[in-house]
Design an enzyme around this catalytic site. Structure first.
Site, PDB file in Angstrom:
ATOM      1  N   LYS A  13       0.860  -1.659   0.313  1.00 32.43           N
ATOM      2  CA  LYS A  13       0.247   0.147   0.113  1.00 32.43           C
ATOM      3  C   LYS A  13       0.602   1.294   0.346  1.00 32.43           C
ATOM      4  CE  LYS A  13      -3.170   1.240   3.903  1.00 32.43           C
ATOM      5  NZ  LYS A  13      -2.711   2.564   4.238  1.00 32.43           N
ATOM      6  N   ARG A  18       2.850   5.960  -3.402  1.00 35.62           N
ATOM      7  CA  ARG A  18       4.000   6.732  -4.035  1.00 35.62           C
ATOM      8  C   ARG A  18       4.382   6.279  -5.501  1.00 35.62           C
ATOM      9  NH1 ARG A  18       4.245   5.605   1.222  1.00 35.62           N
ATOM     10  NH2 ARG A  18       5.188   6.505   2.742  1.00 35.62           N
ATOM     11  N   GLY A  83      -5.095   8.058   4.859  1.00 38.86           N
ATOM     12  CA  GLY A  83      -4.789   8.903   5.748  1.00 38.86           C
ATOM     13  C   GLY A  83      -3.083   9.111   4.904  1.00 38.86           C
ATOM     14  N   SER A 155       7.330   9.448  11.944  1.00 41.50           N
ATOM     15  CA  SER A 155       6.001   8.728  10.817  1.00 41.50           C
ATOM     16  C   SER A 155       6.292   9.844   9.186  1.00 41.50           C
ATOM     17  CB  SER A 155       4.798   9.989  10.812  1.00 41.50           C
ATOM     18  OG  SER A 155       4.268  10.769   9.758  1.00 41.50           O
ATOM     19  N   ASP A 306       1.805  -0.963  11.785  1.00 38.38           N
ATOM     20  CA  ASP A 306       0.282  -1.087  11.632  1.00 38.38           C
ATOM     21  C   ASP A 306       0.459  -2.561  11.689  1.00 38.38           C
ATOM     22  OD1 ASP A 306      -0.166   1.056  10.593  1.00 38.38           O
ATOM     23  OD2 ASP A 306       1.026   0.150   7.817  1.00 38.38           O
ATOM     24  N   ARG A 337      -7.277   2.367  17.433  1.00 41.20           N
ATOM     25  CA  ARG A 337      -7.102   0.947  17.655  1.00 41.20           C
ATOM     26  C   ARG A 337      -6.586   1.020  19.175  1.00 41.20           C
ATOM     27  NH1 ARG A 337      -3.200   0.349  11.942  1.00 41.20           N
ATOM     28  NH2 ARG A 337      -5.361   0.002  11.052  1.00 41.20           N
TER      29      ARG A 337
HETATM   30  C1  S3P Z   1       2.614   4.944   6.156  1.00 48.60           C
HETATM   31  C2  S3P Z   1       3.141   5.000   7.016  1.00 48.60           C
HETATM   32  C3  S3P Z   1       2.339   4.858   8.916  1.00 48.60           C
HETATM   33  C4  S3P Z   1       1.495   3.827   8.304  1.00 48.60           C
HETATM   34  C5  S3P Z   1       0.370   4.011   7.609  1.00 48.60           C
HETATM   35  C6  S3P Z   1       1.310   3.946   6.160  1.00 48.60           C
HETATM   36  C7  S3P Z   1       2.998   5.374   4.932  1.00 48.60           C
HETATM   37  O1  S3P Z   1       1.960   6.281   9.140  1.00 48.60           O
HETATM   38  O2  S3P Z   1       0.437   3.282   9.400  1.00 48.60           O
HETATM   39  O3  S3P Z   1      -0.312   2.905   7.348  1.00 48.60           O
HETATM   40  O4  S3P Z   1       2.530   4.883   3.984  1.00 48.60           O
HETATM   41  O5  S3P Z   1       3.964   6.540   5.002  1.00 48.60           O
HETATM   42  P1  S3P Z   1       2.017   6.742   9.864  1.00 48.60           P
HETATM   43  O6  S3P Z   1       3.513   7.025   9.534  1.00 48.60           O
HETATM   44  O7  S3P Z   1       2.203   8.185  10.181  1.00 48.60           O
HETATM   45  O8  S3P Z   1       2.412   6.566  11.329  1.00 48.60           O
END
Ligand code: S3P
Length: 427
Positions: A13, A18, A83, A155, A306, A337
């Site tokens: 994902k 990206r 997100g 993050s 995750d 969660r």
């Molecule tokens: C992700 C980063 C993680 C992850 C999300 C996907 C990404 O979140 O929990 O499912 O693709 O950069 P955070 O970077 O905000 O922890």
């Protein structure tokens, strides 16, 4: 149950988002194979089309993306439940000279955005809030300045948004983070010939003066989706499962490290490289003895962020207590969660508690029985579905449709790995 056979998890994902965004910014037509067909990635594709990129339909087969200069969208950019779409696109939009409004579903509209908008504002982007630290947000990018920034939370979404702002705004960025988060953006930029360095954890990116070239990319299977299948095999009573073509980037494989400490070994074979990412086939078998509880340290959390729901499910079958340190970020994922893992474990007869930013789970051998509130969070639905494969289990999920976010074929794959040759059929 017993397990057997071969499963190929869906495309990663994180890398899928990206790859689509970078392809939309590149000059020419890019070809992406193995892209995730989940709802989150479709959200990114839809928004990129609204911004003028020509993205073919995200379904089976290769997805083509003809990049172009992005342009003013006719309407709001709806990121659905994703997100990653919202935060990374804020970075993409920070370097564009037109206004755009991003929004999302009710879950996404509860998630914090200032972690991205504050540093983007420091770079010079104009961002208007309608509801405080949340979507909807209207962003007007433009002339940006270089940024050196230490993120308060580890993050990958924040880090990637800033790298994308550097790319679209043609300015240098240097980012430090408290713990190393997944590095797919860095690897992809390097793979595309960009000038990026890692000096002891400080990522420095100097975008090149020429536009990104179009590219071909094959996307590895998602380690986070594979984790549910591997866990089902570890909890099984016999057999062996081959999970093919899984990304084993070390910033994503904390799950395998913790599994090893709990007493279950997953073998990695056929290690290879796909577009700058390590990929392997994984062989999982039932744990040879009872799993052991363990402590998951704060520094490990970004490498398995995750996988906490499925690790908590495994911990509920392990001897003793498992503690997850500093997992407060789980409160602001697709659902709360942290609280929901503990409450749902209690609902099926497991002692579990969220205390401060830590999560505790005490293992039991009692079959899990009860109703799970998934709050439409795909990873909660999948983790508790795996718990439901235990002998004597009666685990009822409040809904199952949310798995389409990241793993549309999840229930079919989970069914396919059951070895029914013993004559004993499971429900
Ligand atoms: C992700 C980063 C993680 C992850 C999300 C996907 C990404 O979140 O929990 O499912 O693709 O950069 P955070 O970077 O905000 O922890």
């Amino acid at each position: 149950m017993k397990v057997r056979g071969t499963v190929r998890p869906p495309g990663d994902k994180s890398i899928s988002h990206r790859a689509l965004m970078l392809a939309a910014l590149a000059r020419g037509t890019s070809e992406l194979s193995g892209l995730l067909t989940g709802e989150d990635v479709k959200s990114t594709a839809r928004v990129l089309r609204q911004l003028g990129a020509d993205v073919s339909s995200v379904g089976a087969g290769t997805v083509t993306v003809r990049g172009s200069r992005l342009s003013t969208p006719a309407s709001r950019l709806h990121c659905g439940n994703s997100g990653t779409s919202a935060r990374l696109l804020l970075g993409v939009l920070a370097g564009q000279r037109f206004p755009a409004t991003l929004t999302g579903d009710a879950s996404l509209r509860r998630r914090p955005m200032r972690r991205v908008t504050e540093p983007l504002r420091a770079m010079g982007a104009h961002i208007e809030e309608a509801q405080g630290d949340a979507l909807p947000l209207t962003i007007r990018g433009g002339r940006l300045h270089a940024l050196t920034y230490t993120t308060p939370v580890a993050s990958a979404q924040v880090k990637s948004a800033l790298l994308f702002a550097g790319l679209t705004g043609s300015v240098a960025v240097t980012i430090r983070e408290p713990y190393r988060s997944r590095d797919h953006t860095e690897r992809l930029l390097l793979h595309l010939g960009q000038n990026l360095r890692d000096d002891n954890g400080a990522i420095s990116y100097q975008p090149s003066a020429v536009k990104l070239p179009a590219f071909r990319l094959s996307i590895p299977g998602d380690a986070s989706s594979a984790a549910f299948l591997l866990a089902a095999a570890v909890l099984a009573e016999g057999g062996e499962l081959l999970v093919e073509h899984v990304g084993v980037n070390p910033t994503r494989t904390g799950f395998l490290v913790v599994l090893e400490r709990m007493g279950a070994h997953v073998e990695r074979v056929n290690l290879r490289d796909e577009g700058g990412e390590p990929v392997a086939d994984l062989i999982a078998r039932p744990a040879p003895a009872a799993l052991r509880g363990t402590e998951i340290a704060a520094a490990e959390v970004p490498t398995l962020v995750d996988e906490v729901p499925i690790l908590a499910v495994l911990a509920s079958r392990a001897a003793g207590e498992t503690s997850f340190r500093e997992v407060g970020e789980l409160r602001v994922k697709e659902s709360n969660r942290l609280e929901l893992i503990a409450a749902n474990l209690r609902a099926v007869g497991v002692e579990s508690e969220a205390r401060g930013n830590d999560l505790f789970v005490r293992g039991t051998t009692q079959p899990p029985r009860g109703r799970i509130e998934t709050a439409r969070d795909h990873r909660l639905a999948m983790a508790f579905a795996v718990l439901g494969t235990l002998p004597g289990a009666d685990v009822r999920l409040s809904e199952r449709a949310s798995v389409a976010i990241s793993y549309p074929r999840f229930f079919a794959d989970l069914r396919s790995l059951r070895d029914t040759r013993t004559g004993k059929r499971e429900a």
